[in-house]
Motif scaffolding. Structure first.
Motif, PDB file in Angstrom:
ATOM      1  N   ASP A 523       0.812  -1.217   0.000  1.00  0.00           N
ATOM      2  CA  ASP A 523       0.000   0.000   0.000  1.00  0.00           C
ATOM      3  C   ASP A 523       0.844   1.266   0.000  1.00  0.00           C
ATOM      4  OD1 ASP A 523       1.056  -0.131   2.515  1.00  0.00           O
ATOM      5  OD2 ASP A 523      -0.828   0.232   3.580  1.00  0.00           O
ATOM      6  N   GLY A 524       2.175   1.125  -0.128  1.00  0.00           N
ATOM      7  CA  GLY A 524       3.051   2.280  -0.168  1.00  0.00           C
ATOM      8  C   GLY A 524       3.253   2.956   1.166  1.00  0.00           C
ATOM      9  N   SER A 525       2.931   2.264   2.274  1.00  0.00           N
ATOM     10  CA  SER A 525       3.033   2.890   3.597  1.00  0.00           C
ATOM     11  C   SER A 525       4.430   2.791   4.187  1.00  0.00           C
ATOM     12  CB  SER A 525       2.033   2.247   4.559  1.00  0.00           C
ATOM     13  OG  SER A 525       2.287   0.852   4.690  1.00  0.00           O
ATOM     14  N   GLY A 526       5.366   2.204   3.476  1.00  0.00           N
ATOM     15  CA  GLY A 526       6.719   2.090   3.996  1.00  0.00           C
ATOM     16  C   GLY A 526       7.369   0.787   3.577  1.00  0.00           C
ATOM     17  N   THR A 527       8.381   0.405   4.288  1.00  0.00           N
ATOM     18  CA  THR A 527       9.094  -0.842   3.997  1.00  0.00           C
ATOM     19  C   THR A 527       9.124  -1.720   5.250  1.00  0.00           C
ATOM     20  OG1 THR A 527      11.221   0.143   4.582  1.00  0.00           O
ATOM     21  CG2 THR A 527      10.565   0.247   2.266  1.00  0.00           C
ATOM     22  N   ALA A 528       9.365  -2.998   5.013  1.00  0.00           N
ATOM     23  CA  ALA A 528       9.474  -3.975   6.101  1.00  0.00           C
ATOM     24  C   ALA A 528      10.774  -4.748   5.937  1.00  0.00           C
ATOM     25  CB  ALA A 528       8.286  -4.931   6.094  1.00  0.00           C
ATOM     26  N   ASP A 529      11.348  -5.151   7.059  1.00  0.00           N
ATOM     27  CA  ASP A 529      12.595  -5.900   7.056  1.00  0.00           C
ATOM     28  C   ASP A 529      12.323  -7.366   7.381  1.00  0.00           C
ATOM     29  OD1 ASP A 529      14.165  -3.681   6.483  1.00  0.00           O
ATOM     30  OD2 ASP A 529      14.379  -3.163   8.600  1.00  0.00           O
ATOM     31  N   TRP A 530      13.008  -8.245   6.662  1.00  0.00           N
ATOM     32  CA  TRP A 530      12.989  -9.677   6.942  1.00  0.00           C
ATOM     33  C   TRP A 530      14.300 -10.043   7.622  1.00  0.00           C
ATOM     34  CZ3 TRP A 530       8.907 -12.958   5.872  1.00  0.00           C
ATOM     35  CH2 TRP A 530       7.898 -12.451   5.053  1.00  0.00           C
ATOM     36  N   VAL A 531      14.210 -10.671   8.777  1.00  0.00           N
ATOM     37  CA  VAL A 531      15.394 -11.034   9.552  1.00  0.00           C
ATOM     38  C   VAL A 531      15.312 -12.507   9.926  1.00  0.00           C
ATOM     39  CG1 VAL A 531      16.679 -10.671  11.701  1.00  0.00           C
ATOM     40  CG2 VAL A 531      15.745  -8.713  10.457  1.00  0.00           C
ATOM     41  N   CYS A 532      16.427 -13.188   9.768  1.00  0.00           N
ATOM     42  CA  CYS A 532      16.532 -14.586  10.183  1.00  0.00           C
ATOM     43  C   CYS A 532      17.485 -14.662  11.374  1.00  0.00           C
ATOM     44  CB  CYS A 532      17.050 -15.440   9.029  1.00  0.00           C
ATOM     45  SG  CYS A 532      17.391 -17.155   9.489  1.00  0.00           S
ATOM     46  N   THR A 533      17.035 -15.243  12.482  1.00  0.00           N
ATOM     47  CA  THR A 533      17.909 -15.459  13.634  1.00  0.00           C
ATOM     48  C   THR A 533      18.150 -16.957  13.786  1.00  0.00           C
ATOM     49  OG1 THR A 533      16.037 -15.508  15.173  1.00  0.00           O
ATOM     50  CG2 THR A 533      17.112 -13.397  14.808  1.00  0.00           C
ATOM     51  N   ARG A 534      19.396 -17.311  14.013  1.00  0.00           N
ATOM     52  CA  ARG A 534      19.771 -18.727  14.149  1.00  0.00           C
ATOM     53  C   ARG A 534      20.556 -18.922  15.436  1.00  0.00           C
ATOM     54  NH1 ARG A 534      20.409 -23.296  10.899  1.00  0.00           N
ATOM     55  NH2 ARG A 534      21.957 -24.764  11.696  1.00  0.00           N
ATOM     56  N   SER A 582      -3.168  -4.277   5.305  1.00  0.00           N
ATOM     57  CA  SER A 582      -2.915  -2.853   5.152  1.00  0.00           C
ATOM     58  C   SER A 582      -3.840  -2.048   6.061  1.00  0.00           C
ATOM     59  CB  SER A 582      -3.116  -2.440   3.692  1.00  0.00           C
ATOM     60  OG  SER A 582      -4.497  -2.526   3.354  1.00  0.00           O
ATOM     61  N   ALA A 583      -3.557  -0.748   6.162  1.00  0.00           N
ATOM     62  CA  ALA A 583      -4.404   0.123   6.974  1.00  0.00           C
ATOM     63  C   ALA A 583      -5.819   0.180   6.423  1.00  0.00           C
ATOM     64  CB  ALA A 583      -3.792   1.528   7.029  1.00  0.00           C
ATOM     65  N   SER A 587      -5.901  -7.727   2.744  1.00  0.00           N
ATOM     66  CA  SER A 587      -4.999  -8.782   3.202  1.00  0.00           C
ATOM     67  C   SER A 587      -4.059  -9.211   2.082  1.00  0.00           C
ATOM     68  CB  SER A 587      -5.793  -9.993   3.696  1.00  0.00           C
ATOM     69  OG  SER A 587      -6.569  -9.640   4.817  1.00  0.00           O
ATOM     70  N   TYR A 588      -2.830  -9.439   2.450  1.00  0.00           N
ATOM     71  CA  TYR A 588      -1.806  -9.855   1.493  1.00  0.00           C
ATOM     72  C   TYR A 588      -0.987 -10.999   2.091  1.00  0.00           C
ATOM     73  CZ  TYR A 588      -2.587  -5.425  -0.999  1.00  0.00           C
ATOM     74  OH  TYR A 588      -3.144  -4.379  -1.693  1.00  0.00           O
ATOM     75  N   LEU A 589      -0.341 -11.715   1.182  1.00  0.00           N
ATOM     76  CA  LEU A 589       0.714 -12.646   1.568  1.00  0.00           C
ATOM     77  C   LEU A 589       2.015 -12.064   1.032  1.00  0.00           C
ATOM     78  CD1 LEU A 589       1.469 -15.459   2.802  1.00  0.00           C
ATOM     79  CD2 LEU A 589       1.528 -16.279   0.434  1.00  0.00           C
ATOM     80  N   LEU A 590       2.934 -11.772   1.936  1.00  0.00           N
ATOM     81  CA  LEU A 590       4.238 -11.238   1.560  1.00  0.00           C
ATOM     82  C   LEU A 590       5.282 -12.330   1.745  1.00  0.00           C
ATOM     83  CD1 LEU A 590       4.111  -7.735   3.305  1.00  0.00           C
ATOM     84  CD2 LEU A 590       3.217  -8.422   1.063  1.00  0.00           C
TER      85      LEU A 590
END
Length: 645
Positions: A523-534, A582-583, A587-590
């Motif tokens: 929806d253009g509201s920003g960005t999201a980070d994907w992080v993997c912790t091991r 989204s606001a 619903s989405y699958l990212l």
């Protein structure tokens, strides 16, 4: 160790019986002798000790022959020829029955002990101790798991794994051997993984391929001299009643001594403790526990050191013992290295190191009759893994002893990485107390970690996870080289600091956070980070991987898997998906993979694909999907399994 009562019971009638005579049984016993002895050895309780366990296994197997002709109920035939042989079925039953009886206490009520419950008269090897070839860590772990089972459950596991009998056949055999509740024994045996069946055939459990070592030579010489003037009974009693001396005073909370030999006595002698020089780490360039000098104001207190060594060797009932997963709980193999002995808050604390484990002994200042013993596996520890050791916890705070190469200490709130507070560090390397997140309950709003600055100028972050050794925190893409220190990018940990709570008391060695993708929101509201912790453990097994998604609205775990190589040096790739709304309520699958992912595809309840390493498709909440990605080299990878939310 628990054991189920085993008593002879009348055999049930069967539709088909086979008559076994001595010749038939002897032929089967001779042909399959190594397998039968192994079966007895694995069923016998490990508490007997290696030498007696080996001799008892041979003795029970050799006494399995019938006296005359015997009828034996048929056992369901398997894929091998052994179980079609009534002679083998008979001697196997006798071996299992006698091994179960041997594990019972010698005196129960008014009944006299049976022959199987007493040390074997034959075979006997005078002057030698016999034991199988030592195995690896997997065999040791399996032996410890089997020792925790009841005798009947141990027999059920061995019959399943070694004899490959199905459960109905195992149940029948246990009933004939006199087990009161075979179903319960089978259920208890299921607690040991079936994947370890193949280890039952390893040399560790082969009582026919043995190593021999002499017994106590000096004691044997004294016994020979005494035999000239005493009866055999006096000799036996004298051998059994010999007690270690108490040259260093009482043993505190330790259990009574149960063995005496030169190696065991040397390990209990505080005068033989090894100590590293204060400059050993500078002279050798090594940064591991072997170069830690002995510190603390009680390093010369032989009474305290004696109690610590004795409790490690044989903790008594008043000792509160904690052992990290898959850590050997036995005494040190020889004199360990002294790392610390001193007073910490209201305790006397001793830290010892035997090359593979660190032992922390603690006793109250006013009562040495009670104690705590913590054992942690630290094989291969170096650098950040050997940066600090727990001294004590009190009133929600924790205090550490730091490595001799540490010059400064501070506390950093991982949830607010810019907040760093100096921490007092004594000349002897003891930190001041600070709040431990490992003992906190309720809502997690902060996560304080220990920041250490070394003589080289390098800084490291260590976190308390309820262990003696704090876990080392790192950041960056996993590879064959060590990951970067978390102090280089502590903000990468900020959204996920509280997820470390799930790793408490798991023997975790290090935890790495890797931001593998950044994705624009649909929806253009920003960005999201994907992080993997091991999280990696000291024992190698038990690794845990979490895929986490950090959006402007908050961070959450999207996938959690154990024992997989992804997101680690062996497989530095990862692919994960997460639902997002989204606001506006759409619903989405990212989904996202690392930078070397050239395409992402989703199928099932939602279909779609996209070039590159990110994907966003409209999706209804709760839709079941399958996620696949293609790497630049053409390899296909699967998405991590979604975590329960």
């Amino acid at each position: 160790m628990q054991s189920q009562d085993v008593a002879p019971r009348p055999a049930r009638s069967r539709d088909r019986e086979a008559v076994v005579d001595v010749d038939t049984a002897e032929a089967a016993l001779v042909e399959h002798y190594p397998r039968l002895v192994r079966l007895a050895y694995l069923t016998l309780p490990p508490a007997l000790g290696l030498n007696r366990r080996v001799l008892t296994a041979h003795s029970l197997t050799q006494r399995a022959l019938p006296r005359g002709r015997r009828s034996t109920s048929s056992i369901p035939a398997q894929a091998t020829g052994r179980d079609r042989d009534p002679g083998y079925a008979y001697v196997r039953l006798q071996v299992v029955r006698s091994a179960l009886e041997a594990g019972l206490p010698p005196f129960r009520g008014a009944s006299w002990p049976k022959r199987t419950q007493l040390p074997p008269l034959l075979p006997r090897v005078w002057g030698l101790r016999l034991f199988p070839r030592p195995g690896g860590a997997d065999e040791l772990a399996l032996d410890q798991r089997l020792s925790a089972l009841s005798a009947a459950a141990r027999a059920a596991y061995v019959l399943r794994g070694l004899e490959r009998l199905p459960d109905p056949a195992v149940r029948t055999l246990l009933e004939q051997a006199g087990v009161e509740d075979p179903t319960a024994a089978l259920a208890e045996a299921t607690s040991v993984p079936a994947e370890q069946y193949d280890l039952l055939a390893s040399p560790e459990f082969d009582p026919c391929a043995l190593h021999a070592r002499p017994t106590d030579l000096m004691r044997r010489r004294h016994h020979v001299r005494a035999a000239l003037a005493a009866t055999g009974a006096v000799l036996v009693c004298g051998a059994l009643l010999g007690l270690p001396g108490d040259a260093w005073g009482p043993d505190g909370a330790a259990a009574p001594p149960y063995a005496r030999n030169p190696a065991a006595q040397a390990a209990l002698d505080p005068g033989r403790l090894t100590k590293a020089a204060a400059t050993a780490w500078e002279a050798t360039g090594r940064t591991d526990f072997s170069t830690w000098p002995a510190r603390g104001d009680l390093t010369g207190d032989k009474g305290l050191l004696r109690r610590a060594l004795a409790v490690w060797a044989r903790p008594g009932e008043s000792v509160q013992t904690s052992v990290t997963p898959d850590t050997q709980a036995g005494p040190p193999p020889g004199p360990p290295q002294l790392l610390y002995a001193g007073e910490v808050d209201n305790l006397r604390v001793v830290l010892l190191y035997d090359g593979l484990r660190v032992a922390r002994y603690a006793e109250p200042l006013d009562d040495p009759g009670v104690a705590a013993l913590d054992l942690s596996r630290v094989d291969g520890a170096t650098g950040g893994g050997a940066g600090a050791l727990l001294l004590g916890r009190a009133d929600g705070n924790v205090r550490y002893l730091t490595a001799p190469w540490v010059r400064k200490a501070a506390v950093r709130d991982l949830a607010r990485p810019s907040e760093v507070a100096p921490l007092a560090l004594s000349k002897g390397g003891v930190t001041g107390p600070f709040a431990s997140p490992a003992v906190r309950t309720g809502r997690c709003a902060s996560w304080d970690v220990l920041q250490l600055t070394e003589a080289s100028g390098r800084t490291r972050l260590l976190t308390d996870l309820s262990e003696v050794v704090p876990a080392h925190l790192t950041v960056g893409r996993p590879s064959s080289a060590p990951a970067g220190e978390a102090t280089r990018a502590p903000e990468a940990w900020a959204p996920f600091a509280c997820s470390l709570a799930a790793l408490r008391s798991q023997g975790v060695r290090a935890v790495n956070a890797w931001q593998f993708a950044r994705q624009p929101l649909p929806d253009g509201s920003g960005t999201a980070d994907w992080v993997c912790t091991r999280a990696e453990t000291w024992r190698g097994a038990g690794s845990r991987v979490l895929a986490q998604f950090d959006t402007p609205g908050g961070a959450f775990v999207t996938a959690a898997v154990d024992e997989v190589p992804v997101c680690g040096p062996a497989d530095p790739h990862v692919l994960a998906a997460a639902p997002w709304k989204s606001a506006a309520g759409e619903s989405y699958l990212l989904a996202a993979g690392a930078k070397d992912t050239v395409s992402v595809e989703v199928s099932g309840g939602v279909t779609g694909s996209a070039p590159g390493n990110v994907l966003a498709v409209p999706a209804k909440a709760g839709a079941r999907t399958e996620l696949k990605g293609t790497l630049a080299n053409g390899r296909t990878i699967n998405g991590l399994q979604p975590a329960a939310r």
